[in-house]
Design a protein around this motif. Structure first.
Motif, PDB file in Angstrom:
ATOM      1  N   ILE A  55       0.861  -1.178   0.000  1.00 21.18           N
ATOM      2  CA  ILE A  55       0.000   0.000   0.000  1.00 21.18           C
ATOM      3  C   ILE A  55       0.897   1.228   0.000  1.00 21.18           C
ATOM      4  CG2 ILE A  55      -1.915  -1.179   1.151  1.00 21.18           C
ATOM      5  CD1 ILE A  55      -1.410   0.771   3.516  1.00 21.18           C
ATOM      6  N   PRO A  56       0.468   2.248  -0.741  1.00 19.34           N
ATOM      7  CA  PRO A  56       1.401   3.338  -1.036  1.00 19.34           C
ATOM      8  C   PRO A  56       1.466   4.442   0.009  1.00 19.34           C
ATOM      9  CG  PRO A  56      -0.619   3.597  -2.300  1.00 19.34           C
ATOM     10  CD  PRO A  56      -0.787   2.354  -1.498  1.00 19.34           C
ATOM     11  N   VAL A 198       1.860   3.143  13.999  1.00 16.63           N
ATOM     12  CA  VAL A 198       2.469   3.392  12.682  1.00 16.63           C
ATOM     13  C   VAL A 198       2.031   2.301  11.717  1.00 16.63           C
ATOM     14  CG1 VAL A 198       4.626   3.675  11.403  1.00 16.63           C
ATOM     15  CG2 VAL A 198       4.483   4.443  13.771  1.00 16.63           C
ATOM     16  N   LEU A 199       1.475   2.732  10.592  1.00 16.37           N
ATOM     17  CA  LEU A 199       1.054   1.809   9.544  1.00 16.37           C
ATOM     18  C   LEU A 199       1.858   2.141   8.296  1.00 16.37           C
ATOM     19  CD1 LEU A 199      -1.249  -0.228   8.536  1.00 16.37           C
ATOM     20  CD2 LEU A 199      -2.436   1.806   7.776  1.00 16.37           C
ATOM     21  N   GLY A 200       2.705   1.225   7.862  1.00 12.21           N
ATOM     22  CA  GLY A 200       3.486   1.524   6.670  1.00 12.21           C
ATOM     23  C   GLY A 200       4.670   0.596   6.549  1.00 12.21           C
ATOM     24  N   ASP A 201       5.278   0.635   5.388  1.00 13.25           N
ATOM     25  CA  ASP A 201       6.421  -0.232   5.136  1.00 13.25           C
ATOM     26  C   ASP A 201       7.682   0.506   5.560  1.00 13.25           C
ATOM     27  OD1 ASP A 201       7.970  -2.262   4.341  1.00 13.25           O
ATOM     28  OD2 ASP A 201       7.599  -2.051   2.195  1.00 13.25           O
TER      29      ASP A 201
ATOM     30  N   GLU B 341      -6.099   7.691  -2.110  1.00 13.03           N
ATOM     31  CA  GLU B 341      -7.269   7.212  -2.850  1.00 13.03           C
ATOM     32  C   GLU B 341      -7.147   5.714  -3.153  1.00 13.03           C
ATOM     33  OE1 GLU B 341      -9.820   9.188  -3.869  1.00 13.03           O
ATOM     34  OE2 GLU B 341     -10.871   7.577  -4.938  1.00 13.03           O
ATOM     35  N   LEU B 342      -5.939   5.305  -3.528  1.00 13.55           N
ATOM     36  CA  LEU B 342      -5.757   3.919  -3.967  1.00 13.55           C
ATOM     37  C   LEU B 342      -5.390   2.959  -2.837  1.00 13.55           C
ATOM     38  CD1 LEU B 342      -3.842   4.345  -7.360  1.00 13.55           C
ATOM     39  CD2 LEU B 342      -6.283   4.165  -6.963  1.00 13.55           C
ATOM     40  N   ALA B 343      -5.019   3.485  -1.676  1.00 11.37           N
ATOM     41  CA  ALA B 343      -4.582   2.597  -0.592  1.00 11.37           C
ATOM     42  C   ALA B 343      -5.710   1.682  -0.104  1.00 11.37           C
ATOM     43  CB  ALA B 343      -4.013   3.414   0.564  1.00 11.37           C
ATOM     44  N   PRO B 344      -6.923   2.187   0.141  1.00 14.63           N
ATOM     45  CA  PRO B 344      -7.975   1.262   0.590  1.00 14.63           C
ATOM     46  C   PRO B 344      -8.480   0.396  -0.562  1.00 14.63           C
ATOM     47  CG  PRO B 344      -8.527   3.574   1.090  1.00 14.63           C
ATOM     48  CD  PRO B 344      -7.383   3.580   0.124  1.00 14.63           C
TER      49      PRO B 344
END
Lengths: 394, 399
Positions: A55-56, A198-201, B341-344
């Motif tokens: 996820i970005p 914290v949520l993320g890579d 916008e694209l994460a979920p």
């Protein structure tokens, strides 16, 4: 990253950082609804980490206990923090939020993963000590808010319940001064009372180096916090309508049965026929000391009384019988909607975090999914036991 | 980096793929072509909830078609919510110039049954009770809003965009729809029989859709509108509305990809927002089904002309080398917006569905839904903005 490797990294980091002691705990999970790691740093914050791939975005949430339980002071604290961080957040397009949620003062900032370093800066600004300069505007707005609420019966119910549930007595809590806000920050934002999610890579050393030292020095100041006595509200009699109000405590809002019962009550009130009266639900902060209120407005006293009696009749097992399935579905649906977004994931993980690991978002979803009608009985008993009928029309 | 496969999610998505058969690869120059009514499956390594998107193309033929779609969609949404009430699912609805989207957000383990429920609903005649409720709600809405200047302007723009050839009869007030007629038409057949097989996208948490990264995916171009009689550059529709409404239609240069078009649109939004003043009441941007940039502004009567000029200047500024600093400043904001916008899962599913409705192949749609990882360069965006030209403009209001 396997938990063992995590622990090795932590150990290495702790060794390199004189501020950290070696007493840490860590868990690891493969369920996206259960954080990867929970690290408790002595004299430091609790770090709740979810390392995501694919996820970005990166999301960071900081939450602190509401101490003292003075929502007005928390609102000013939050407003000042958001003002401090806004321009930096806008520069990287970060979503920025702050408020009182689940009995805690909370902030989140979420942005594209490329801007993780800038995002950490935004979070440091959010958790920084409030300054006297600039506090005047936030305090003036809080004055205006309270004055505005005191002008309407519904607003009066909000003020009464805020004072009663959080402050311990009836009446409205006054607007805090600059020093009160700063005292709240020292107590609530003491480093060892903060939770950072914290949520993320992101690598663990990044989290440690950028986030483990935010907030006030550990340990709250000695002594009980200052809490002003609530002031009695005066309210002119309404020349046109008769008003009636009831309110009750929600109990622990992390309990899915409470969420379902509250949702069922909401549906029941909307769908029930209440002739010649306007019935509305008023919701307090959705937290561990939250509450729900019902206001009724009618031209005649007997219509108001009849409508309130119908509304209160919903707060029984028989009364909610027609609505509880819809209430449970609404609560589940709200949960899924929240869990699908980074902001919602952070909020759910914060809400259902228990230091002993007994609850988390997964256990809450399981409970919501298997909820039965009889599970609502204790909740309704709690509603009845805390029922309060404030006078709001005189 | 972790993640151990989630057995329930794996089973669910394997079952989905099994239920609809393999994604039959029809080789074309640009990748796999989806079989009608079969889902595009997009996997996410980290995913707390799955999403199922069912999309129909936007109904653009006439006002009556739009009303039928509006009422029918409301009834279908109610039917979906009733059918999934006992499951951990939320069903939402959205629409834009390209499509109408029903998006279910669900626990991964129930994604298969949710997909099946949605497919069944799309192939079944809607319950009369729900259709009657939806038509009645639509009538109430039209009675309340139908003749407001904003609604009239929207109908004028819709007519303009579907090529009414300058007649712009869509601005006339919509007569209150014949309830019985609408309801009867909606209940004559299933949604799929009226609108065609829906487009499906499932975003799940496993390798359900193997993207062949070794294979180059041709970019999906946004331009490709069929030839049409040219519209007049400027059409003025007088009315006694005090507010001015301006609808501007811009055409992107050839070879613009869908992603670049989206980014130029978002950059323009950020730029307009940063220059907002009290005379700009509201604005809205979109990319219509023909791949054109559509900007709607409402302003005070005095400042209408000024804001039209500022809009044109904003696009020029995005494209100019001198304005490069401005574009570079805005780009981080747009990147974060797009990533959020694209994460979920629902956002990714919706983006893929939109690309499919626009005619993208499976690979192109999946690539669009995962595009936050590979974004267009500032140079390229400047070039697209530079080549974007005004095609037509409609001004409504001001007496």
């Amino acid at each position: 990253m396997p938990a063992v490797v995590c622990l090795l990294c932590i150990a290495a980091l702790i060794g390199a950082s004189p501020g950290f002691e070696t007493d840490t705990s860590s868990r690891s999970s493969d369920d996206p609804l259960v954080p990867d790691s929970v690290l408790t740093i002595p004299s430091g914050p609790t770090l709740i980490l979810e390392r995501t791939a694919g996820i970005p975005v990166v999301g960071i949430r900081v939450s602190a206990p509401l101490d003292p339980p003075w929502p007005g002071a928390a609102r000013i604290l939050v407003e000042q923090a958001l003002d401090r961080a806004r321009s930096r957040a806008e520069a990287i397009g970060a979503e920025l939020w702050g408020g009182v949620q689940d009995g805690r003062i909370a902030f989140h900032a979420i942005a594209d993963a490329r801007y993780a370093d800038e995002l950490a800066w935004v979070v440091r600004l959010l958790a920084a000590e409030p300054e006297a300069i600039g506090a005047g505007g936030a305090i003036a707005r809080e004055h205006a808010r309270l004055d505005q609420l005191a002008e309407t019966p519904r607003g009066r119910l909000v003020l009464e319940m805020e004072g009663r549930v959080l402050g311990g007595g009836g009446g409205a809590l006054p607007v805090p001064a600059v020093d009160d806000v700063r005292d709240m920050w020292r107590r609530s934002h003491a480093r060892d009372r903060l939770r950072i999610l914290v949520l993320g890579d992101l690598p663990l050393h990044w989290v440690f180096s950028d986030l483990s030292r935010i907030g006030a020095p550990p340990g709250p100041p000695a002594g009980a916090p200052f809490m002003p006595p609530p002031r009695t509200l005066s309210f002119p009699e309404s020349p046109l309508y008769t008003w009636s109000a009831a309110a009750f405590s929600l109990g622990p809002a992390h309990d899915p049965a409470v969420l379902a019962a509250a949702a069922a009550l909401r549906v029941g009130l909307v769908r029930s026929e209440m002739p010649n009266a306007a019935v509305n639900m008023v919701e307090g902060p959705n937290d561990r000391s939250g509450w729900l209120g019902i206001t009724v407005r009618a031209a005649r006293r007997r219509d108001a009384d009849a409508a309130m009696a119908s509304a209160l009749a919903l707060m029984t097992e028989e009364g909610l019988d027609a609505w509880w399935t819809m209430g449970a579905a609404t609560a589940r649906s709200d949960f899924m909607a929240a869990a699908s977004t980074p902001a919602g994931w952070l909020a759910l993980s914060d809400r259902y975090h228990a230091d002993d690991g007994s609850t988390n978002a997964r256990t809450a979803l399981e409970r919501l999914t298997t909820l039965r009608r009889q599970d609502l009985a204790p909740v309704l008993e709690q509603f009845q036991a805390t029922l309060f009928r404030p006078g709001i029309d005189r | 980096m972790r993640r151990r496969p989630d057995p329930l999610g794996t089973l669910a998505l394997a079952a989905i793929a099994g239920a609809f058969g393999p994604l039959h690869a029809q080789e074309s120059g640009s990748g796999l072509i989806r079989e009608p009514d079969s889902p595009l499956l997009i996997s996410r390594e980290w995913l707390p909830v799955a999403s199922v998107t069912m999309a129909f193309p936007a109904s653009a033929r006439s006002n009556r078609e739009a009303l039928l779609a509006q009422a029918g969609d409301a009834a279908l949404l109610a039917a979906l919510r009733e059918a999934t009430a006992d499951q951990p699912v939320r069903v939402t609805y959205d629409r834009d110039a390209t499509g109408r989207y029903f998006i279910a957000t669900a626990a991964p383990e129930v994604a298969e049954s949710v997909l099946e429920t949605m497919r069944r609903a799309s192939r079944t005649t809607l319950p009369t009770r729900l259709v009657d409720e939806a038509v009645s709600a639509l009538r109430r809405d039209l009675a309340f809003r139908g003749e407001l200047p904003r609604s009239q302007f929207d109908r004028i723009m819709d007519a303009h965009l579907r090529g009414a050839g300058g007649t712009l009869d869509g601005g006339s007030p919509v007569a209150s729809p014949d309830s019985a007629g609408l309801a009867a038409e909606i209940t004559t057949g299933s949604p799929a029989s009226r609108w065609g097989p829906p487009t499906w996208v499932v975003v799940g948490n496993e390798e359900a859709f193997p993207t062949d990264e070794s294979r180059a995916i041709p970019p999906f171009l946004v331009v490709g509108a069929p030839a049409r009689p040219p519209e007049p550059l400027l059409t003025r529709v007088p009315s006694d509305a005090v507010t001015h409404w301006t609808g501007s239609v811009f055409r992107f240069p050839s070879q613009t990809t869908l992603l670049e078009a989206f980014f130029v649109r978002l950059l323009l939004e950020e730029l307009l927002e940063s220059r907002r003043d009290p005379d700009l009441f509201e604005f809205d941007t979109g990319i219509d089904a023909l791949g054109r940039l559509v900007v709607r502004l409402s302003t005070s009567a005095e400042m209408s002309g000024s804001w039209e000029t500022r809009l044109d200047e904003a696009i020029l500024r995005l494209g100019s080398e001198d304005g490069g600093v401005r574009l570079d400043q805005l780009l981080p904001r747009v990147l974060s917006r797009w990533s959020r916008e694209l994460a979920p899962a629902p956002g990714a599913g919706r983006a893929a569905a939109e690309a499919l409705l626009r005619g993208a192949t499976e690979l192109q749609a999946a690539s669009f839904a995962n595009s936050a990882a590979s974004l267009p360069s500032a140079e390229r965006l400047r070039a697209v903005a530079r080549g974007t030209t005004l095609e037509s403009r409609v001004v409504y209001g001001g007496g």
